[in-house]
Design a protein around this motif. Structure first.
Motif, PDB file in Angstrom:
ATOM      1  N   LEU A 123      -3.243  11.180 139.092  1.00  7.16           N
ATOM      2  CA  LEU A 123      -3.415  11.246 137.647  1.00  7.16           C
ATOM      3  C   LEU A 123      -3.651   9.861 137.066  1.00  7.16           C
ATOM      4  O   LEU A 123      -4.244   9.705 136.013  1.00  7.16           O
ATOM      5  N   LEU A 124      -3.140   8.846 137.784  1.00  7.13           N
ATOM      6  CA  LEU A 124      -3.265   7.479 137.274  1.00  7.13           C
ATOM      7  C   LEU A 124      -4.472   6.767 137.880  1.00  7.13           C
ATOM      8  O   LEU A 124      -4.593   5.548 137.794  1.00  7.13           O
ATOM      9  N   ARG A 125      -5.353   7.529 138.474  1.00  2.99           N
ATOM     10  CA  ARG A 125      -6.394   6.909 139.280  1.00  2.99           C
ATOM     11  C   ARG A 125      -7.267   5.927 138.505  1.00  2.99           C
ATOM     12  O   ARG A 125      -7.616   4.862 139.006  1.00  2.99           O
ATOM     13  N   GLY A 126      -7.585   6.238 137.262  1.00  4.19           N
ATOM     14  CA  GLY A 126      -8.474   5.380 136.508  1.00  4.19           C
ATOM     15  C   GLY A 126      -7.965   3.949 136.315  1.00  4.19           C
ATOM     16  O   GLY A 126      -8.724   3.059 135.958  1.00  4.19           O
ATOM     17  N   MET A 127      -6.680   3.731 136.566  1.00  3.56           N
ATOM     18  CA  MET A 127      -6.101   2.478 136.093  1.00  3.56           C
ATOM     19  C   MET A 127      -6.025   1.386 137.146  1.00  3.56           C
ATOM     20  O   MET A 127      -5.383   0.355 136.941  1.00  3.56           O
ATOM     21  N   ASP A 128      -6.659   1.679 138.294  1.00  2.00           N
ATOM     22  CA  ASP A 128      -6.772   0.668 139.347  1.00  2.00           C
ATOM     23  C   ASP A 128      -5.551  -0.193 139.599  1.00  2.00           C
ATOM     24  O   ASP A 128      -4.544   0.292 140.046  1.00  2.00           O
ATOM     25  N   GLU A 129      -5.646  -1.498 139.277  1.00  2.00           N
ATOM     26  CA  GLU A 129      -4.580  -2.393 139.753  1.00  2.00           C
ATOM     27  C   GLU A 129      -3.226  -2.110 139.108  1.00  2.00           C
ATOM     28  O   GLU A 129      -2.195  -2.475 139.643  1.00  2.00           O
ATOM     29  N   TYR A 130      -3.241  -1.467 137.946  1.00  6.17           N
ATOM     30  CA  TYR A 130      -1.962  -1.168 137.295  1.00  6.17           C
ATOM     31  C   TYR A 130      -1.327   0.112 137.821  1.00  6.17           C
ATOM     32  O   TYR A 130      -0.244   0.498 137.427  1.00  6.17           O
ATOM     33  N   ARG A 131      -2.069   0.773 138.703  1.00  8.90           N
ATOM     34  CA  ARG A 131      -1.660   2.109 139.104  1.00  8.90           C
ATOM     35  C   ARG A 131      -0.241   2.140 139.670  1.00  8.90           C
ATOM     36  O   ARG A 131       0.603   2.905 139.226  1.00  8.90           O
ATOM     37  N   MET A 132       0.030   1.302 140.652  1.00  9.55           N
ATOM     38  CA  MET A 132       1.340   1.340 141.289  1.00  9.55           C
ATOM     39  C   MET A 132       2.438   0.905 140.318  1.00  9.55           C
ATOM     40  O   MET A 132       3.554   1.395 140.354  1.00  9.55           O
ATOM     41  N   LEU A 133       2.085  -0.021 139.430  1.00 14.64           N
ATOM     42  CA  LEU A 133       3.054  -0.465 138.432  1.00 14.64           C
ATOM     43  C   LEU A 133       3.452   0.691 137.521  1.00 14.64           C
ATOM     44  O   LEU A 133       4.639   0.983 137.312  1.00 14.64           O
ATOM     45  N   ILE A 134       2.425   1.387 137.026  1.00 11.23           N
ATOM     46  CA  ILE A 134       2.715   2.510 136.127  1.00 11.23           C
ATOM     47  C   ILE A 134       3.460   3.608 136.872  1.00 11.23           C
ATOM     48  O   ILE A 134       4.393   4.212 136.347  1.00 11.23           O
ATOM     49  N   TYR A 135       3.052   3.799 138.110  1.00 10.83           N
ATOM     50  CA  TYR A 135       3.738   4.798 138.951  1.00 10.83           C
ATOM     51  C   TYR A 135       5.230   4.512 138.986  1.00 10.83           C
ATOM     52  O   TYR A 135       6.072   5.388 138.769  1.00 10.83           O
ATOM     53  N   ALA A 136       5.568   3.244 139.236  1.00  9.45           N
ATOM     54  CA  ALA A 136       6.978   2.865 139.311  1.00  9.45           C
ATOM     55  C   ALA A 136       7.668   3.077 137.974  1.00  9.45           C
ATOM     56  O   ALA A 136       8.778   3.617 137.909  1.00  9.45           O
ATOM     57  N   ILE A 137       6.986   2.678 136.907  1.00 11.39           N
ATOM     58  CA  ILE A 137       7.601   2.823 135.582  1.00 11.39           C
ATOM     59  C   ILE A 137       7.840   4.299 135.260  1.00 11.39           C
ATOM     60  O   ILE A 137       8.900   4.691 134.782  1.00 11.39           O
ATOM     61  N   VAL A 138       6.830   5.117 135.559  1.00 13.37           N
ATOM     62  CA  VAL A 138       6.984   6.550 135.279  1.00 13.37           C
ATOM     63  C   VAL A 138       8.153   7.122 136.073  1.00 13.37           C
ATOM     64  O   VAL A 138       8.946   7.907 135.559  1.00 13.37           O
ATOM     65  N   LEU A 139       8.287   6.693 137.334  1.00 13.73           N
ATOM     66  CA  LEU A 139       9.403   7.168 138.163  1.00 13.73           C
ATOM     67  C   LEU A 139      10.740   6.824 137.526  1.00 13.73           C
ATOM     68  O   LEU A 139      11.628   7.677 137.384  1.00 13.73           O
ATOM     69  N   ILE A 140      10.867   5.551 137.130  1.00 16.34           N
ATOM     70  CA  ILE A 140      12.126   5.119 136.521  1.00 16.34           C
ATOM     71  C   ILE A 140      12.387   5.902 135.245  1.00 16.34           C
ATOM     72  O   ILE A 140      13.493   6.404 135.014  1.00 16.34           O
ATOM     73  N   ALA A 141      11.340   6.057 134.455  1.00  8.27           N
ATOM     74  CA  ALA A 141      11.507   6.789 133.205  1.00  8.27           C
ATOM     75  C   ALA A 141      11.948   8.226 133.467  1.00  8.27           C
ATOM     76  O   ALA A 141      12.853   8.739 132.819  1.00  8.27           O
ATOM     77  N   MET A 142      11.349   8.853 134.473  1.00  2.03           N
ATOM     78  CA  MET A 142      11.711  10.241 134.767  1.00  2.03           C
ATOM     79  C   MET A 142      13.172  10.340 135.178  1.00  2.03           C
ATOM     80  O   MET A 142      13.888  11.245 134.769  1.00  2.03           O
ATOM     81  N   MET A 143      13.612   9.379 136.011  1.00  2.00           N
ATOM     82  CA  MET A 143      15.012   9.373 136.433  1.00  2.00           C
ATOM     83  C   MET A 143      15.924   9.254 135.215  1.00  2.00           C
ATOM     84  O   MET A 143      16.930   9.946 135.104  1.00  2.00           O
ATOM     85  N   MET A 144      15.559   8.351 134.296  1.00  2.00           N
ATOM     86  CA  MET A 144      16.432   8.118 133.148  1.00  2.00           C
ATOM     87  C   MET A 144      16.443   9.318 132.221  1.00  2.00           C
ATOM     88  O   MET A 144      17.485   9.726 131.736  1.00  2.00           O
ATOM     89  N   ILE A 145      15.284   9.892 131.999  1.00  2.00           N
ATOM     90  CA  ILE A 145      15.227  11.062 131.125  1.00  2.00           C
ATOM     91  C   ILE A 145      16.032  12.203 131.727  1.00  2.00           C
ATOM     92  O   ILE A 145      16.789  12.885 131.052  1.00  2.00           O
ATOM     93  N   LYS A 146      15.886  12.360 133.040  1.00  5.12           N
ATOM     94  CA  LYS A 146      16.580  13.460 133.710  1.00  5.12           C
ATOM     95  C   LYS A 146      18.098  13.320 133.578  1.00  5.12           C
ATOM     96  O   LYS A 146      18.821  14.305 133.468  1.00  5.12           O
ATOM     97  N   ALA A 147      18.567  12.067 133.585  1.00  6.53           N
ATOM     98  CA  ALA A 147      20.011  11.853 133.549  1.00  6.53           C
ATOM     99  C   ALA A 147      20.564  11.916 132.131  1.00  6.53           C
ATOM    100  O   ALA A 147      21.776  11.936 131.940  1.00  6.53           O
ATOM    101  N   SER A 148      19.677  11.956 131.130  1.00  2.00           N
ATOM    102  CA  SER A 148      20.174  11.901 129.752  1.00  2.00           C
ATOM    103  C   SER A 148      20.824  13.224 129.356  1.00  2.00           C
ATOM    104  O   SER A 148      20.431  14.288 129.822  1.00  2.00           O
TER     105      SER A 148
END
Ligand SMILES: Nc1ncnc2c1ncn2[C@@H]1O[C@H](COP(=O)(O)OP(=O)(O)OP(=O)(O)O)[C@@H](O)[C@H]1O
Ligand SMILES: [Mg+2]
Lengths: 252, 332
Positions: free
Chosen positions: B280-305
């Protein structure tokens, strides 16, 4: 033959004699008390009788069969079940499931029935679910059968532990301070339940307790421990009035 | 009569079965009609075997409560043995697939059995580190076994010509695994597993054999991880030792943790999201893995709220309410 016979039982932890030369004889269907001040070694006795600790000296027999040094699992299968001073329930399981875990060793269906839901699965699950409900009813826990065990109020958690222990259909039930943390009303109710269990299941019960009223109320005989050694034992009122016991409890 | 019909319609078997077939139908149709791009088609198959892998790990981490960082090992053993079977036998494709699944699953299960016997005494951090090392160990062994292609990998694994068939085969394996895990966890055997997780001392006090149960769970889990490996091999047509490094174990663990541990539904959803996310993040090239990590962290935090938990409880309540409108409340 006595239900539980304990001879010279003792254990040391790195030089500390937690229990020394303990002797007990508990008759079938008796309600026996094990009392003593904090740190006297009462829980340690239970841990030896249930295979959690291996005794350093002595032996014990259940209904004539020696069980010294056997594993917890074997000892439970032979017929000793217990509760814990600091409650140990399966907190993320429902009340009914806690009892069903206790019933597990009587259930027979195999792994294939579990995976494939063969007819044996449904039949046994139904039957044992019913038995779990009956046990829960004895402890007035039926209405909470689908509640998570960790969400039960304290007093009910203690009762659930007894129900789970009884589910393994023991011959000897060890209760470690069942009334701890209960108010006087709950304690009185618990005394009735323990009496009822003794009669209904023809159970032999060894009970650790701090609450003297409870001990006087239901135990015929007691053994008093202090610093791991036996201070007195015998008929409850006599043992409690023994000068050594009075001294240990009041301090000198 | 009428109430019997209602009961059948409200039963988990019926709802689950209908949902499984409906999802398959829609996805297969979208693939067949060419509406899904080729990369989307591939992702669907990847989701199938990643979910399978994550569910197998969930048995150990979520239900049994032991931390394994070496699940890639069982996945690798399954993939290599099952795919080698397919490469070196002369059978129709369907039989190669089914036979490969059996061989892969059983080989992985044997390894799972042996390793769990060896690590019974370990807990927590120690267990995690030993399983991690074991994962790398298996990877290096695979490199030197003749016939498995060394570092270049095992090539020429047969594959399904049509994407619809390939997806369907992977999907059937997944559905069977879900049913098996559901049944197991809702049986007397499954109860002993969660009992050990919740309180091992109490479990022993009611006569539960902890060692035997742990070995059983590891063996079943390894079998399922092995199935996932075979499915992945049939999709990729070639597998190399590099496909099974510790990143795979970690990724599976993220899926399990994000899915809520000990929850089949959660693991399925979390795994699907994690497989789809990079795409889903394919268009974003070099930022892809960064955003991937951020989204993961965000999902964990939202899930725990707490808000999210409240929402989940509400949803669960709704689902149960829906079910009980069909079946009358459990008779007293
Ligand atoms: N595993 C152990 N290692 C070392 N010492 C121990 C161990 N278990 C118990 N003890 C010691 O043995 C003694 C008896 O402890 P135990 O828990 O049996 O007392 P108790 O009579 O049950 O006390 P309480 O009324 O506070 O529950 C204590 O001094 C305790 O510190
Ligand atoms: Mg104690």
């Amino acid at each position: 033959m006595s239900m539980l016979k304990v001879e010279n039982l003792g254990i040391t932890f790195g030089g500390l004699h937690a229990v020394e030369n303990l002797n007990l004889e508990i008759e079938k269907n008796e309600l026996y008390g094990l009392i003593g001040p904090n740190g006297a070694g009462k829980t340690t006795v239970f841990n030896m009788l249930t295979g959690v600790y291996k005794p350093t000296t002595g032996k014990f027999w259940l209904d004539g069969e020696e069980l010294t040094g056997r594993s917890s699992i074997e000892i439970n299968r032979k017929g000793i079940a217990r509760t814990f001073q600091n409650i140990r329930l399966f907190g993320n399981m429902t009340v009914a499931e806690n009892v069903l875990v206790g019933l597990n060793n009587q259930m027979r269906y195999g792994l294939a029935s579990s995976f494939l839901r063969l007819p044996g699965f449904f039949k046994e699950e139904r039957d044992y679910s019913k038995r779990a409900d009956e046990l829960l009813a004895v402890f007035d826990l039926y209405d909470e059968r689908d509640t998570l065990a960790s969400n039960l109020p304290y007093g009910k958690q203690r009762k659930l532990e007894i129900a789970r222990a009884l589910a393994t259909s023991p011959r000897l039930l060890l209760l470690d301070e069942p009334a701890a943390g209960m108010n006087p009303n709950e304690t009185a109710e618990l005394m009735n339940t323990i009496r009822f269990v003794r009669e209904k299941f023809d159970m032999t019960i060894l009970l650790i307790e701090h609450d003297m009223r409870l001990v006087m109320g239901i135990c015929e005989r007691v053994t008093v421990l202090n610093f791991g050694t036996e201070l007195a034992s015998g008929e409850t009122s006599k043992a409690l009035n023994d000068p050594a016991v009075v001294k240990a409890y009041l301090g000198d | 009569m009428k109430s019997n019909l209602r009961k059948i319609f409200a039963s988990r078997v019926f709802i689950g079965g209908a949902a499984a077939i409906a999802i398959w139908g829609v996805l297969a149709l979208l693939i067949a009609a060419g509406i899904f791009s080729r990369s989307m088609q591939s992702l669907l198959i990847q989701i199938c075997y990643y979910v399978t892998l994550a569910l197998s790990l969930d048995l150990v981490v979520g239900y049994l409560g032991d931390l394994s960082l070496g699940h890639a090992a069982f996945y690798a053993v399954g993939a290599y043995s099952g795919c080698a079977f397919a490469v070196y036998t002369n059978l129709p494709l369907a039989l190669k697939f089914i036979g490969g699944l059996l061989v892969g699953g059983i080989c992985a299960a044997i390894v799972g059995f042996l390793i769990s016997c060896a690590i019974l005494k370990l807990r927590g951090d120690y267990l995690a580190i030993v399983t991690l090392a074991f994962g790398e160990f298996v990877r290096s062994i695979v490199k030197i076994i003749p016939g498995l292609g060394g570092t270049k990998g095992l090539l020429g694994i047969p594959s399904f010509d049509s994407r619809v068939v390939g997806f369907t085969a992977s999907y059937i394996v997944l559905v069977l695994v879900i049913v098996a895990i559901y049944n197991f966890t809702h049986s007397r055997h499954g109860r002993t597993v969660t009992a050990i997780r919740d309180n091992a001392i109490a479990a022993e006090s009611v006569g539960i054999n902890i060692k035997r149960t742990k070995v059983l769970v590891f063996t079943i889990s390894a079998f399922i991880a092995g199935l996932a490996g075979v499915v992945s091999g049939f999709y990729k047509t070639s597998i190399t030792p590099g496909d099974f490094d510790y990143n795979v174990s970690i990724e599976a663990l993220v899926m399990v943790v994000l899915g809520g541990m000990g929850s089949i539904r959660g693991t399925v959803i979390a795994s699907a999201i994690i497989v789809l996310l990079p795409e889903l993040l394919r268009g974003m090239d070099e930022y892809r893995m960064l955003i991937y990590a951020i989204v993961l962290i965000a999902m964990m935090m939202i899930k725990a709220s707490p808000k999210c938990r409240a929402l989940k409880e509400k949803l669960d309540g709704k689902i149960n309410g829906f079910r009980s409108r069909f079946t009358r409340k459990r008779a007293k």
